[in-house]
Design an enzyme around this catalytic site. Sequence first.
Site, short mmCIF file in Angstrom:
data_model
loop_
_atom_site.label_atom_id
_atom_site.label_comp_id
_atom_site.label_asym_id
_atom_site.label_seq_id
_atom_site.Cartn_x
_atom_site.Cartn_y
_atom_site.Cartn_z
N LYS A 13 0.83 -1.21 0.00
CA LYS A 13 0.00 0.00 0.00
C LYS A 13 0.87 1.26 0.00
O LYS A 13 0.69 2.15 -0.82
CB LYS A 13 -0.93 0.02 1.23
CG LYS A 13 -1.85 -1.19 1.34
CD LYS A 13 -2.78 -1.11 2.54
CE LYS A 13 -2.08 -1.20 3.88
NZ LYS A 13 -1.46 -2.52 4.16
N ARG A 88 -10.06 0.81 8.61
CA ARG A 88 -9.61 -0.53 8.95
C ARG A 88 -10.66 -1.31 9.73
O ARG A 88 -10.43 -2.46 10.07
CB ARG A 88 -8.39 -0.40 9.84
CG ARG A 88 -7.09 -0.80 9.21
CD ARG A 88 -6.06 -0.53 10.28
NE ARG A 88 -4.88 -1.28 10.14
CZ ARG A 88 -3.80 -0.84 9.51
NH1 ARG A 88 -3.80 0.31 8.88
NH2 ARG A 88 -2.72 -1.58 9.50
N ARG A 127 11.66 -5.68 5.16
CA ARG A 127 11.41 -4.26 4.87
C ARG A 127 12.37 -3.37 5.67
O ARG A 127 12.66 -3.62 6.83
CB ARG A 127 9.97 -3.89 5.23
CG ARG A 127 9.77 -2.37 5.26
CD ARG A 127 8.33 -1.97 5.29
NE ARG A 127 7.58 -2.58 6.35
CZ ARG A 127 6.25 -2.60 6.39
NH1 ARG A 127 5.56 -2.01 5.43
NH2 ARG A 127 5.63 -3.18 7.39
N ARG A 160 10.92 -1.31 11.34
CA ARG A 160 9.81 -0.93 12.21
C ARG A 160 9.71 -1.87 13.41
O ARG A 160 9.94 -3.06 13.29
CB ARG A 160 8.49 -0.96 11.42
CG ARG A 160 8.22 0.34 10.70
CD ARG A 160 7.11 0.23 9.69
NE ARG A 160 5.89 -0.43 10.16
CZ ARG A 160 4.78 -0.52 9.44
NH1 ARG A 160 4.72 0.01 8.23
NH2 ARG A 160 3.72 -1.14 9.91
N ARG A 171 -0.85 -9.01 13.40
CA ARG A 171 -1.41 -7.98 12.51
C ARG A 171 -2.25 -8.61 11.42
O ARG A 171 -3.29 -8.09 11.03
CB ARG A 171 -0.29 -7.13 11.90
CG ARG A 171 0.27 -6.11 12.89
CD ARG A 171 1.63 -5.58 12.50
NE ARG A 171 1.68 -4.99 11.18
CZ ARG A 171 2.81 -4.77 10.49
NH1 ARG A 171 3.96 -5.11 11.02
NH2 ARG A 171 2.77 -4.22 9.31
P1 AP5 Z 1 4.79 -1.61 1.97
O1 AP5 Z 1 4.50 -0.79 0.77
O2 AP5 Z 1 5.53 -0.99 3.08
O3 AP5 Z 1 3.44 -2.34 2.49
P2 AP5 Z 1 2.16 -1.78 3.24
O4 AP5 Z 1 0.98 -2.40 2.58
O5 AP5 Z 1 2.21 -0.31 3.35
O6 AP5 Z 1 2.34 -2.51 4.64
P3 AP5 Z 1 2.26 -1.96 6.12
O7 AP5 Z 1 2.99 -2.95 6.98
O8 AP5 Z 1 2.69 -0.54 6.19
O9 AP5 Z 1 0.75 -2.07 6.38
P4 AP5 Z 1 0.05 -2.12 7.74
O10 AP5 Z 1 -1.34 -1.90 7.31
O11 AP5 Z 1 0.30 -3.33 8.53
O12 AP5 Z 1 0.78 -0.95 8.59
P5 AP5 Z 1 0.33 0.51 8.97
O13 AP5 Z 1 1.53 1.34 9.02
O14 AP5 Z 1 -0.82 0.94 8.17
O15 AP5 Z 1 5.60 -2.91 1.45
C1 AP5 Z 1 6.02 -3.93 2.35
C2 AP5 Z 1 7.39 -4.48 1.91
O16 AP5 Z 1 7.24 -5.18 0.68
C3 AP5 Z 1 8.45 -3.42 1.62
O17 AP5 Z 1 9.71 -3.90 1.99
C4 AP5 Z 1 8.38 -3.21 0.09
O18 AP5 Z 1 9.63 -2.80 -0.44
C5 AP5 Z 1 8.01 -4.62 -0.36
N1 AP5 Z 1 7.14 -4.62 -1.54
C6 AP5 Z 1 6.09 -3.80 -1.84
N2 AP5 Z 1 5.50 -4.17 -2.99
C7 AP5 Z 1 6.18 -5.26 -3.43
C8 AP5 Z 1 6.04 -6.12 -4.59
N3 AP5 Z 1 5.06 -5.92 -5.50
N4 AP5 Z 1 6.90 -7.14 -4.72
C9 AP5 Z 1 7.90 -7.36 -3.81
N5 AP5 Z 1 8.07 -6.58 -2.71
C10 AP5 Z 1 7.23 -5.55 -2.53
O19 AP5 Z 1 -0.20 0.30 10.47
C11 AP5 Z 1 0.66 -0.02 11.53
C12 AP5 Z 1 -0.10 -0.03 12.85
O20 AP5 Z 1 -0.64 1.29 13.11
C13 AP5 Z 1 -1.33 -0.95 12.92
O21 AP5 Z 1 -0.96 -2.27 13.26
C14 AP5 Z 1 -2.17 -0.26 14.00
O22 AP5 Z 1 -1.69 -0.55 15.28
C15 AP5 Z 1 -1.93 1.23 13.72
N6 AP5 Z 1 -2.93 1.78 12.77
C16 AP5 Z 1 -2.66 2.34 11.55
N7 AP5 Z 1 -3.80 2.71 10.95
C17 AP5 Z 1 -4.81 2.39 11.79
C18 AP5 Z 1 -6.24 2.49 11.72
N8 AP5 Z 1 -6.85 3.00 10.63
N9 AP5 Z 1 -6.96 2.04 12.78
C19 AP5 Z 1 -6.37 1.52 13.87
N10 AP5 Z 1 -5.03 1.38 14.00
C20 AP5 Z 1 -4.25 1.80 12.96
MG MG Z 2 2.44 1.06 4.95
#
Ligand code: AP5
Ligand code: MG
Length: 217
Positions: A13, A88, A127, A160, A171
Amino acid sequence: MNLIFLGPPGAGKGTQAKRIVEKYKIPQISTGDMFREAVAKGTELGKRAKEYMDRGELVPDEVVIGIVKERISQKDCERGFILDGFPRTIRQAEALDDMLEEMGRKIDAVLNLVVPEEEIIKRIVYRRVCKSCGAVYNLIYSPPKVDGTCDKCGGELYQRDDDKEETVRERMRVYREQTEPLIEYYSKKGIVFNIDGKKDIEEVWKEIEKVLERIRS
Ligand code: AP5
Ligand code: MG
Ligand code: ZN
């Protein structure tokens, strides 16, 4: 263009959202990034969010809804935005509908990145993220040119706190239970576009571009 990125942790994402920002000049609103910034600054919000994040749980809805409402009413969101990591839960999605209705706006597309679970662990465990500019790398799929250093700005790369395998599994459990039902929620509105997120970064981007060109015309 008002967009939502759906998809499990590590689906790509953030990676793809950054490309949309560059090409279409609309801001990325990543609630995860906002919380990590607050944690780094040591604010009250950061302290509260960190407890949940470190366990792989969701931050309470009221907290998240409040910060998104404030963010999307800012001037740079007038031409559109990409929500990355929000909503979410069904409650967050309903709150978003209410906010947008008040503003006389709507979501144009929900991009749902579909990636199998075994692939996700690999992506997340390898990552690395830039401390200064937030650029995302992967030691296997998209490594930086110089170990530990950001190609774009020379910043330091870090892992992270919630990217340990055990936390990632939690997660994913939370995703399946609380976030996956949103696919149906938005399917009923007829605005979900499934994207095969298993392909490489460039191919996924091409698929997203196609969808965005279609909804823009
Ligand atoms: P990346 O692009 O970083 O993936 P992502 O989908 O952004 O994954 P996240 O881990 O950031 O999602 P998340 O939803 O768990 O975390 P968030 O920060 O939102 O890519 C991942 C890896 O793969 C990278 O190394 C990249 O290089 C590689 N990659 C990408 N595309 C690829 C491809 N096509 N092929 C190969 N490799 C690839 O949330 C974190 C925490 O915050 C949550 O757990 C929660 O506690 C809190 N939080 C955030 N938002 C909310 C909400 N709305 N409500 C409640 N709590 C929340
Ligand atoms: Mg992300
Ligand atoms: Zn950087």
